[in-house]
Structures are given as C-alpha cells and as structure tokens.
Design a protein around this motif. Structure first.
Motif, PDB file in Angstrom:
ATOM      1  N   GLY A 220      -1.589  -7.317  -2.809  1.00  0.00           N
ATOM      2  CA  GLY A 220      -0.369  -7.952  -2.334  1.00  0.00           C
ATOM      3  C   GLY A 220       0.659  -8.127  -3.441  1.00  0.00           C
ATOM      4  N   LYS A 221       0.191  -8.515  -4.609  1.00  0.00           N
ATOM      5  CA  LYS A 221       1.093  -8.741  -5.748  1.00  0.00           C
ATOM      6  C   LYS A 221       1.797  -7.459  -6.171  1.00  0.00           C
ATOM      7  N   TYR A 222       1.055  -6.339  -6.179  1.00  0.00           N
ATOM      8  CA  TYR A 222       1.619  -5.072  -6.663  1.00  0.00           C
ATOM      9  C   TYR A 222       1.985  -4.105  -5.530  1.00  0.00           C
ATOM     10  N   LYS A 223       1.981  -4.637  -4.293  1.00  0.00           N
ATOM     11  CA  LYS A 223       2.398  -3.861  -3.126  1.00  0.00           C
ATOM     12  C   LYS A 223       1.650  -2.520  -3.001  1.00  0.00           C
ATOM     13  N   VAL A 224       0.340  -2.586  -3.146  1.00  0.00           N
ATOM     14  CA  VAL A 224      -0.515  -1.411  -2.985  1.00  0.00           C
ATOM     15  C   VAL A 224      -0.981  -1.350  -1.531  1.00  0.00           C
ATOM     16  N   LYS A 225      -0.715  -0.236  -0.863  1.00  0.00           N
ATOM     17  CA  LYS A 225      -1.203  -0.084   0.505  1.00  0.00           C
ATOM     18  C   LYS A 225      -2.721   0.096   0.471  1.00  0.00           C
ATOM     19  N   LEU A 226      -3.403  -0.733   1.262  1.00  0.00           N
ATOM     20  CA  LEU A 226      -4.870  -0.697   1.335  1.00  0.00           C
ATOM     21  C   LEU A 226      -5.290  -0.168   2.693  1.00  0.00           C
ATOM     22  N   ARG A 227      -6.336   0.663   2.708  1.00  0.00           N
ATOM     23  CA  ARG A 227      -6.897   1.101   3.987  1.00  0.00           C
ATOM     24  C   ARG A 227      -8.417   0.966   3.905  1.00  0.00           C
ATOM     25  N   VAL A 228      -9.009   0.312   4.900  1.00  0.00           N
ATOM     26  CA  VAL A 228     -10.461   0.139   4.966  1.00  0.00           C
ATOM     27  C   VAL A 228     -11.021   1.169   5.927  1.00  0.00           C
ATOM     28  N   LEU A 229     -11.991   1.981   5.457  1.00  0.00           N
ATOM     29  CA  LEU A 229     -12.576   3.064   6.245  1.00  0.00           C
ATOM     30  C   LEU A 229     -14.094   3.040   6.125  1.00  0.00           C
ATOM     31  N   SER A 230     -14.755   3.734   7.050  1.00  0.00           N
ATOM     32  CA  SER A 230     -16.211   3.847   6.995  1.00  0.00           C
ATOM     33  C   SER A 230     -16.618   5.068   6.187  1.00  0.00           C
ATOM     34  N   SER A 231     -17.565   4.877   5.277  1.00  0.00           N
ATOM     35  CA  SER A 231     -18.065   6.012   4.496  1.00  0.00           C
ATOM     36  C   SER A 231     -19.130   6.781   5.266  1.00  0.00           C
TER      37      SER A 231
END
Length: 409
Positions: A220-231
């Motif tokens: 959130g602080k560095y505005k990094v887009k996060l995506r959670v996926l299944s391995s």
C-alpha cells in the motif's frame, strides 16, 4: 511484455515435484517474453524443523545465531528451483538475501527492510535470466544475516516489486485468491476478483491469514499491485488487491467477514476514574512488548469505572500477571478478571462509508441467534465484535448469509 515478481510459499515448494511444477509455470511466463523475479520460501515444515533443532541445543536460542540457521531453509529452495529451471533450458540464477544485498536493520528474527541493491538483478534480467531470490532474509549494515519474521517472504516479494518497479507482485499460495470469508467455515464463501488495499489491510489485521499484514502495508505504501493466485491451478485470475475502486465497487456494502480465534480479554474492575488511568494500566503492558487490540472504558459510577481490553491469547497469562502484580496494587483496583475463550468477528467493506445501518444490522442478526456481544470496535470500513469463542463459527455463517456475500456480483 510485462515484468512480474512472483512469490511461492512453503507448500508450493514443499517437495521436488512441486518445485518442478513451479519451474514449469515460471518457464511458461518466461517463454512468453516476460521478465520474472521469483521469491521462494523454505520447503514446508523446514523452518519449524530448524527452530526445533535450535531449541534442543539452547533453551532460548541466541537471536543472531537463530537467523544464521533458519535462513538456510530458503537457500535450499532457491538452488533447487534454479536447477529445475536449468533442466527446462531456462537461464536462471539464485541469490540469498545477503547476496542481493537486501539491507535491513539489526532486529534479529523480525528485521525490517531498509534498501535493496537492484544492480545485480537488473543486469541478470537484461541478460535473459530468471532471477530467484530467497525470501524472508537480508543482511544488516554489519554484514550479519537477518530474517524478517514469519511470513516475511511476502514482504520480500513486495519490497522487490517496489524497488524494481514491477508491473505486478503475484503471491502464489495454496488458495486461489481472497474469499469473502474462510471457506472451511462457510462453504458458500466466494472468491473476490478484486479488493482494495484498505479492505485487505483490515482483513489481514483482523485474522485473515492469506497475506502477511506487513506485506500488505508495504504494498500500500509503495503502490505495488498485488495479486493472490493458486500455485496448484494452471489457470485463474486470482484476486487483485488495488487502490482503484472499480465502478461496481459501490454495490457490495460488505466485502468480507474476518475472524480471529487468538484473542483474550482482561477487565480491571473498580478503577479510579481520573486522568492518566488508561496509561497507568496499559503503559506497563506496552513496556512488556504486548500489543493491545480493543479497549473499552465504562461510564464512571461513584468515581470508579471498569476498564477492559484484549490481547493475543499467547500473551494472556503474562498480561494478567503484570496487571495483578504491578498495576492493581498501584492504582487500587478492586479486582482483575479475564478469559482466553473469546473470538473477534468483523465485517469489512469500503461501501460502509456510504451506507448507514451496517452496525445495527450486524447486532440484530447476532441477537436473533442469541449471541451476546462483549465488546465493539468500529472504523470507517469495519465493525468488530468480541463474542464467546463457541459462537464464532455460527456468527460468521449467519453474518455471511445476512449480507448476501455468497451472491455473485
């Protein structure tokens, strides 16, 4: 072509076969022309094994030496993944945190990242390599190996994505995204396509274990887009955690139900009601490095009040001892009572900002089920209640249904 930082947790690299599966997935992205930095955890169970070894030798293991030892788990994973990629004819290089020079402070076992040297990684990426970095670890200014605390590989992934300005940080785990609540409690729980950082921060802090809280704060602080996926699934879009609220995000008032079993409640009875009393109670608790969560002070009666607060269940006995031995005699409180069989249940959603009556609906639903509320806390986008632990799963199920969270948008 995109630039991705992909993080794989311990279960994703829990065996050589699973490591080969990760290699095949990474190789497919690489073949499509994407630049890839991979962050991996130790193989599942390995960190626990190393900690147990240390405790067989020393009752309270030295923090510096503990970091030296537990950091070896990731070193095995990165080398094996690099070899697996080479077996697929993909150029790959592995680096430990100190080799990359992920600079941290000197707080052993819970260090914080200060800076990341990008040169080595950028050079390798430009030369067509997949770069594999050990999660969870770094090095302080004196050259000592440090670790970032449990779940720290998520933070490593996000920090690398921020430093290298990646298009996305993809967190591969044993679930295929963020759900409206834990599907083990509510089978009808639904995977969310997207969720805001604010909501994810609340969910993570309130007990959702999918992402480490610090990694979400960092993203959130560095505005990094996060995506959670299944391995463990070949396809799927997972859940995108983002700042942008899409057009339809006004529709769901509540995005999810979070819960936490790890709570304990302490009440100091008959406290003199005068300025500074809250500090006199909570100051020594904070000095013992114990985090306090919810706090309630009752209305004064005859210049006396009752003061209740919650702590992590693991800190319950220590906190009770501090209150009884140091604080109760000092402030002249009548008694100290407490219990560690409580749970916190929370409804979370950015839509609450523009919709009134969420709290009253929540309270009505719980009352209809005969569930007594012991404590309440609110923010702009959440309402949390403390209930008896035995009612936790019932509370989650009825609230999930009452707020129509099983309905697809």
């Amino acid at each position: 072509m995109a630039f991705y930082v992909q993080k794989y947790g311990g279960t994703s690299v829990g065996s050589t076969e699973r490591i080969k599966n990760v290699a095949r997935r990474v190789a497919k992205f690489h073949a499509q022309g994407h630049q890839i930095v991979v962050v991996v955890s130790a193989m599942s169970g390995e960190t626990n094994r190393l900690i147990a070894l240390a405790r067989e030798v020393q009752n309270n293991p030295d923090p510096r030496e503990m970091d030296v030892m537990v950091s070896t788990g990731e070193q095995v994973s990165i080398a094996l993944l690099s070899m697996a990629l080479m077996a697929l004819n993909v150029k790959a290089k592995s680096y430990t945190g100190p080799q990359v020079k992920i600079l941290t402070d000197s707080a052993y076992t819970k260090a914080r990242i200060l800076n990341i040297d990008q040169d080595r990684i950028r050079t390798d990426l430009n030369n067509g390599y997949v770069v594999i970095v050990a999660g969870f670890q770094g090095v302080d200014q004196h050259g000592n190996i440090t670790t970032l605390g449990r779940g720290g590989s998520d933070t490593t992934g996000v920090a690398l994505a921020a430093a290298l300005e990646a298009d996305e940080c993809q967190i591969y785990t044993d679930v295929d995204g963020i759900y409206t609540t834990d599907p083990r409690v509510v089978p009808e729980a639904r995977r969310l396509d997207r969720i805001t950082f604010e909501e994810m921060l609340e969910m993570a802090s309130l007990g959702s274990k999918v992402l480490q809280l610090r990694s979400v704060e960092f993203a959130g602080k560095y505005k990094v887009k996060l995506r959670v996926l299944s391995s463990f699934e070949e396809e799927g879009i997972g859940t995108l955690i983002t700042f942008e609220e899409s057009a339809h995000m006004e529709q769901p008032v509540i995005s999810g139900i979070a819960f936490n079993r790890d709570e304990a409640k302490i009440t100091v009875l008959g406290v003199p009601d005068h300025p500074g009393i809250a500090y006199q109670i909570l100051g020594p608790v904070a000095d013992a490095n114990i985090d306090v969560d919810m706090i309630i002070q009752n209305v004064s009666h005859d210049d006396l009040t009752d003061f209740s607060f919650t702590v992590h269940r693991n800190d319950f006995n220590n906190t009770m001892n501090i209150i009884r031995e140091k604080i109760q005699p000092h402030i002249g409180a009548r008694d100290v009572i407490g219990g560690d069989r409580i749970a916190k249940v929370s409804v979370v959603g950015v839509g609450m900002r523009s919709h009134a009556g969420i709290a009253s609906k929540m309270f009505r639903i719980l009352a209809e089920e005969g569930i007594n509320i012991q404590m309440i806390a609110t923010s702009e986008i959440k309402v949390s209640v403390v209930v008896d632990e035995k009612y936790m799963e019932l509370a989650v199920r009825v609230l999930h249904k009452a707020f129509d969270l099983e309905q697809a948008l």
